[in-house]
Design an enzyme around this catalytic site. Structure first.
Site, PDB file in Angstrom:
ATOM      1  N   HIS A 103      -4.185   0.032  -5.796  1.00 29.53           N
ATOM      2  CA  HIS A 103      -3.831  -1.050  -6.719  1.00 29.53           C
ATOM      3  C   HIS A 103      -3.989  -2.418  -6.035  1.00 29.53           C
ATOM      4  O   HIS A 103      -4.562  -3.360  -6.594  1.00 29.53           O
ATOM      5  CB  HIS A 103      -2.389  -0.841  -7.185  1.00 29.53           C
ATOM      6  CG  HIS A 103      -1.948  -1.770  -8.261  1.00 29.53           C
ATOM      7  ND1 HIS A 103      -0.631  -1.923  -8.636  1.00 29.53           N
ATOM      8  CD2 HIS A 103      -2.651  -2.617  -9.069  1.00 29.53           C
ATOM      9  CE1 HIS A 103      -0.544  -2.810  -9.600  1.00 29.53           C
ATOM     10  NE2 HIS A 103      -1.755  -3.251  -9.886  1.00 29.53           N
ATOM     11  N   GLU A 106      -7.607  -3.118  -5.607  1.00 31.86           N
ATOM     12  CA  GLU A 106      -8.196  -3.563  -6.880  1.00 31.86           C
ATOM     13  C   GLU A 106      -8.014  -5.068  -7.057  1.00 31.86           C
ATOM     14  O   GLU A 106      -8.930  -5.789  -7.476  1.00 31.86           O
ATOM     15  CB  GLU A 106      -7.547  -2.813  -8.043  1.00 31.86           C
ATOM     16  CG  GLU A 106      -7.944  -3.300  -9.429  1.00 31.86           C
ATOM     17  CD  GLU A 106      -6.773  -3.398 -10.389  1.00 31.86           C
ATOM     18  OE1 GLU A 106      -6.589  -4.479 -10.979  1.00 31.86           O
ATOM     19  OE2 GLU A 106      -6.037  -2.405 -10.539  1.00 31.86           O
ATOM     20  N   HIS A 107      -6.830  -5.573  -6.707  1.00 36.06           N
ATOM     21  CA  HIS A 107      -6.572  -7.017  -6.798  1.00 36.06           C
ATOM     22  C   HIS A 107      -7.354  -7.793  -5.745  1.00 36.06           C
ATOM     23  O   HIS A 107      -7.923  -8.847  -6.035  1.00 36.06           O
ATOM     24  CB  HIS A 107      -5.075  -7.280  -6.599  1.00 36.06           C
ATOM     25  CG  HIS A 107      -4.242  -7.046  -7.810  1.00 36.06           C
ATOM     26  ND1 HIS A 107      -3.548  -8.044  -8.457  1.00 36.06           N
ATOM     27  CD2 HIS A 107      -3.988  -5.915  -8.515  1.00 36.06           C
ATOM     28  CE1 HIS A 107      -2.902  -7.550  -9.489  1.00 36.06           C
ATOM     29  NE2 HIS A 107      -3.143  -6.244  -9.550  1.00 36.06           N
ATOM     30  N   GLU A 179      -1.921 -10.997  -2.715  1.00 37.18           N
ATOM     31  CA  GLU A 179      -2.012  -9.997  -3.783  1.00 37.18           C
ATOM     32  C   GLU A 179      -1.126  -8.781  -3.543  1.00 37.18           C
ATOM     33  O   GLU A 179      -0.642  -8.170  -4.494  1.00 37.18           O
ATOM     34  CB  GLU A 179      -3.466  -9.543  -3.943  1.00 37.18           C
ATOM     35  CG  GLU A 179      -4.419 -10.647  -4.351  1.00 37.18           C
ATOM     36  CD  GLU A 179      -4.061 -11.272  -5.688  1.00 37.18           C
ATOM     37  OE1 GLU A 179      -3.688 -10.534  -6.613  1.00 37.18           O
ATOM     38  OE2 GLU A 179      -4.151 -12.514  -5.783  1.00 37.18           O
ATOM     39  N   GLU A 204       4.613  -7.162  -9.645  1.00 41.79           N
ATOM     40  CA  GLU A 204       4.144  -6.430 -10.831  1.00 41.79           C
ATOM     41  C   GLU A 204       4.806  -5.061 -10.910  1.00 41.79           C
ATOM     42  O   GLU A 204       5.238  -4.621 -11.979  1.00 41.79           O
ATOM     43  CB  GLU A 204       2.622  -6.273 -10.793  1.00 41.79           C
ATOM     44  CG  GLU A 204       2.054  -5.523 -11.994  1.00 41.79           C
ATOM     45  CD  GLU A 204       0.572  -5.224 -11.875  1.00 41.79           C
ATOM     46  OE1 GLU A 204       0.117  -4.245 -12.503  1.00 41.79           O
ATOM     47  OE2 GLU A 204      -0.145  -5.954 -11.144  1.00 41.79           O
TER      48      GLU A 204
END
Length: 993
Positions: A103, A106-107, A179, A204
């Site tokens: 994840h 991905e950022h 991130e 998040e």
């Protein structure tokens, strides 16, 4: 963006040996499907070899499967006559811990690459493109990077950025800090302030796990598939994210983001050869083939069932309620790469839990024990082995065993009795109509549908051949009428790989989570040397400086304003009167044999005290039964004869005045042309003879609706905040809060918790009197030209059956403005001297006021909304509204920036591209003419607005910024959903609820 376990359920249904001259001829001639059929197996194209060419007529596409010669990368091209072209690249990402490495990666890959080293090229492309979709997703075992656009030049630009980001990212340490996670001083400029955890993904995931449904779904997958990658949180557990290092991130990229571990998909009508050439030249030619070790091994089956109990935070909107426990029973199923078995089990799941006729709905939902099915109920095909889950949420802890007994008993009854033929036919009809229904994001739907199966080396083309799968399913049923019962026995009754998971609230859950995070922080800080702390302080300042300094994005490709089409395509419309004076808008479109019907009915005569109950009336109207049909028979007919019948409350702001709006209810449905008379008969029965007295059925629906609204707050908190913030700015905003804001959520929770529901039930017939008649109604039909005659007759018959009031009811609010809808393009809206007249409400006494509301909710994050009263659609200033609202603080900074004119012509051009990407978003054949029908916007009005957008200039932007955004210039509304805030609590200007 992280896709939680269970949230990305696989479902399509809610899919160079030739010379250059020949290639050019291919592109010029025929349709995309016909061009694709000319490829042959073994053909070499730009470093790729064609492996398979298959026509899939049921989806109107041709599939071309290729592989890359140098790296083994897999490629699937889906040629279809669709202008909204899609690209995606997918990597199998199989983490072995919950640090969130896929994840965070991905950022981070989207924060700059070798060719495009500026910060955040991905987000900067949003303003340099006409993309119809741009995003990235991290699932449990793959990461997907898709985009779509209708512009060929834009496609090449975005493809270049995506390829460089995926294969050649910078992966700078500061980007990882930003991130992923970092230790940073609470005030980065004050080294004496305490150190805290920060990071985009860290925050998040804290927000994600504020959602009890996500907590349950994640535990379910982790416990049912404990042997490998599914035992961890791919998105990242906030308590484990701080264990990830920058070096581990870079290593994960090296092993997982390689062409040999990649699957490429392109979709639409752009030429395949251009895609292959660009992908080969810009990325794949720079790699050698490797053997990636990313395969997920099969889960070892259990020899006996298992049980687990977990905890969560109490429901913030049901404080003190004893019924907050969730329980489910889940079964491991075969691998999803067996497409035939997966198709059968997906259908079987729908038969077991879909709608009021299903056995588990009858046994569980109607037992009164709970409020709704447990999270992730049904078939889940997102992991290597699929699983099926069923249970209840909103139950008392003492009823856990009762629910388990009901599930076991129901499985036995299904094995004994099987399923009615009509239910199976209704399900197959649903597949047929969904294959014909055309959405604007069909390419994205196909990419999502095939992602999991393809990820585990299944055949994506076989998966898309729904016609042959349906035929095979019918053949199995014909040969063995007990085919489905035997599957239930095999996979449910005799399956030892069975998990019972229960979740109950813990009043101290949030406190414990905070305490564990505090302990984690203490450990990290304790291990720091003086030098480490100094470095953290310096890195914090460096990151802050980097975030605030303007970035040079000149290295990025961009469209120009001149690339935007100057004019919109006009839609031919015809309006005729039916049943005397009811206007019906007809829009002939290539709808693929499907007829789309809508009716809009005014709420102007409805008494004020009934308005909060309109959304509830809408949600239950098609689910209580009608005419001679009880609610089960009605549900069966809706599934057999339509693609769905929906009813929803609408507030339509006027395009020319902020204090004027239209209020009403929209009735929508669609069907195959052969079923049109049946669909319109169903509407006739719903309008004329609805069953509005069934108390027990009503109670079940109320509980389900309330639970769904409550569960949806964490996912949609920013939307609730925005609706609330706009409440006091316009009369339409106030009604929108009543219909779809936090006021509606709280009302539904109160009704669901009421012992005597009859007073609410008695309101439904009162609402019916004002709504379900031909007064204040207009209709629309979208269908093929050949279907229009039949459609006109069916609609005429329906409207002729409706009751009418002998004398006109007076509107509750006296100030009604009658506004004729402007002429549509092509056909005239004038018929027999009449045309569509919209009856709008206006309130000359309305005075906008500023209000700040804080909803106290036990979330670890805040959802913020700020709204400003500006200008209506038709006003020239509307084209110059610079809407920049992210947080309250950044909004204020954005206002100063706009007012002072600290922007360049390039900023203005990029803003125009961003606006036009929304304005020019593709419109499905089913929705063309809808703006004219609902909002009274003609194509001429849209074109005028378009020309105003093109004409926007620097002086105009500065003027509207000062006019609407300056202090005291325009009324603001603020709303916050989140935990207690000491600063707000001390501020008397805030209302805390």
């Amino acid at each position: 963006m992280w896709r939680c376990a269970g949230r990305a359920r696989r479902s399509l249904w809610g899919l160079s040996g030739r010379d250059a001259g020949l290639r050019a001829w291919r592109w010029r001639s025929d349709t995309a499907c016909e061009r694709a059929l000319r490829y042959h197996v073994g053909e070499k194209i730009h470093g790729f070899t064609v492996g398979q060419v298959t026509s899939i007529p049921e989806l109107s596409l041709t599939a071309v499967k290729l592989s890359h010669d140098g790296t083994g990368a897999r490629y699937l091209h889906l040629a279809r006559e669709d202008t909204n072209n899609l690209f995606s690249v997918q990597f199998r990402t199989t983490p072995r811990d919950s640090s969130g490495v896929p994840h965070i990666l991905e950022h981070t890959v989207l924060c700059g690459s070798q060719r495009y080293p500026c910060r955040d090229p991905f987000f900067k492309m949003l303003n340099r493109s006409l993309s119809t979709f741009m995003n990235a997703f991290t699932a449990s075992d793959y990461t997907l990077y898709p985009f779509s656009t209708q512009n060929p030049k834009d496609f090449r630009n975005l493809l270049s950025v995506y390829l460089d980001a995926a294969f050649f990212p910078c992966l700078r340490e500061l980007d990882f800090w930003q991130e992923g996670w970092r230790l940073e001083h609470e005030d980065p400029r004050d080294p004496q302030s305490p150190l805290v955890f920060k990071g985009v993904v860290f925050n998040e995931m804290k927000g994600a796990f504020a959602d009890n449904e996500r907590i349950f779904s994640q535990h379910l997958q982790n416990r049912l598939l404990p042997d490998h990658t599914y035992s961890v949180v791919s998105g990242g557990d906030p308590l484990c994210i701080p264990d990830l290092t920058w070096e581990q991130l870079k290593q994960f990229h090296a092993t997982h983001y390689h062409p040999s571990n990649a699957r490429f998909l392109t979709y639409g009508n752009f030429p395949l050869e251009q895609h292959l050439e660009q992908i080969h030249e810009e990325a794949l030619s720079k790699f050698q083939k490797i053997e990636p070790s990313t395969t997920v091994p099969a889960q070892k089956p259990w020899d006996k069932p298992r049980e687990f109990q977990v905890t969560c935070a109490p429901d913030s909107l049901a404080a003190g309620s004893p019924r907050q426990t969730t329980v489910s029973v889940s079964f491991l199923l075969p691998e999803i790469t067996d497409t035939s078995e997966a198709f059968t089990l997906s259908l079987l799941s729908s038969l077991l839990i879909g709608g009021p006729n299903s056995p588990f709905y009858k046994a569980l939902i109607e037992s009164g024990l709970g409020t709704d099915f447990s999270p992730d109920a049904g078939y889940n095909g997102c992991t290597r082995e699929a699983y099926f889950s069923v249970g209840l949420q909103g139950i008392a802890e003492k009823d856990v065993q009762t629910v388990r007994d009901i599930i076991d008993r129901t499985i036995g009854e299904v094995i004994e009795k099987g399923f009615e033929d009509d239910r199976i036919e209704a399900l197959l009809h649903k597949i047929e109509i969904q294959m014909k229904h055309q959405s604007t994001s069909f390419g994205l739907a196909l990419a999502s549908y095939i992602a999991s199966c393809w990820n585990h080396d299944g055949d994506p083309v076989e998966l898309l051949q729904l016609g042959s799968q349906v035929a095979h399913f019918r053949q199995c049923l014909k040969e063995n009428p007990k085919f489905l019962q035997e599957k239930v026995r095999q996979y449910f009754k005799n399956n030892q790989h069975k998990l019972t998971l229960s979740m109950k609230p813990d009043d101290k859950y949030s406190e414990k989570q905070t305490q564990m995070e505090t302990e984690k922080l203490k450990q990290k800080v304790k291990s720091l040397s003086v030098k480490d702390k100094q470095q953290i302080y310096e890195k914090g300042l460096e990151l802050q400086a980097q975030q605030s300094e303007p970035q040079d994005a000149s290295c990025l490709p961009a469209l120009k304003v001149s690339d935007i089409e100057p004019a919109i395509p006009f839609t031919e419309l015809e309006v005729a009167l039916a049943a005397g004076d009811i206007p019906v808008q007809y829009c002939a479109q290539p709808t693929n044999g499907v007829v789309y019907f809508r009716a809009f009915s005014s709420l102007n005569t409805l008494p004020e005290e009934l308005r909060p109950y309109v959304p509830l009336f809408c949600s239950v109207l098609t689910k209580l039964g009608c005419g001679t049909l009880d609610y089960r028979e009605q549900a069966q007919q809706i599934e057999l004869k339509t693609g769905g019948m929906t009813v929803s409350a609408h507030v339509l702001p006027d395009g020319s005045h902020l204090d004027t709006y239209e209020q009403g209810v929209l009735f929508s449905s669609f069907c195959l042309d052969r079923n049109l008379p049946d669909m319109m008969h169903l509407w006739s029965e719903i309008f004329n003879n609805p069953c509005l007295e069934e108390e027990e059925r009503f109670r079940v629906l109320v509980k389900m609706t309330a639970q769904e609204l409550s569960n949806g707050i964490p996912d949609s908190g920013h939307l609730y905040a925005s609706v609330r913030a706009s409440r006091t700015l316009t009369p339409a905003g106030d009604l929108q809060e009543t219909f779809s804001g936090m006021d509606q959520v709280r009302l539904m929770k109160r009704i669901a918790d009421t012992a005597d529901i009859r007073p609410v039930l008695r309101k439904l017939p009162r609402i019916k009197k004002h709504l379900l008649n031909g007064d204040g109604m207009r209709c629309s039909v979208n269908a093929t030209p050949q279907q229009m005659s039949q459609a006109g007759k069916a609609v005429e018959d329906f409207l002729g059956s409706l009751g009418r009031n002998r004398k006109e009811r007076k509107p509750v609010r006296p100030h009604v403005v009658e506004r004729p809808v402007p002429h549509g393009s092509g056909g005239s809206t004038h018929v027999g001297g009449s045309q569509i007249i919209r009856k709008l409400i206006t309130d000359p006494t309305f005075s906008p006021c500023q209000m700040k509301t804080h909803f106290l909710l036990p979330f670890p994050v805040n959802y913020v909304g700020e709204c400003v009263r500006t200008a209506p659609y038709a006003h020239p200033d509307h084209a110059r509204d610079p809407r920049a609202t992210e947080t309250l603080q950044s909004f204020a900074k954005a206002v100063d920036w706009a007012k002072s004119g600290r922007f360049t012509q390039q900023d203005i051009d990029e803003a125009k591209l961003s606006v036009f990407s929304a304005v020019d978003a593709p419109v499905a054949p089913s929705d063309r003419g809808l703006d004219h029908f609902l909002h009274g916007l003609s194509d001429e009005m849209k074109q005028a607005h378009r020309e105003q957008l093109f004409a926007v200039h620097r002086e105009g932007l500065i003027a509207v910024s000062n006019k609407y955004l300056g202090t005291g210039r325009s009324t603001h509304g603020l709303a916050l959903l989140g935990p207690e805030n000491a600063k707000i609590a001390r501020d008397p200007s805030w209302i805390v609820r």
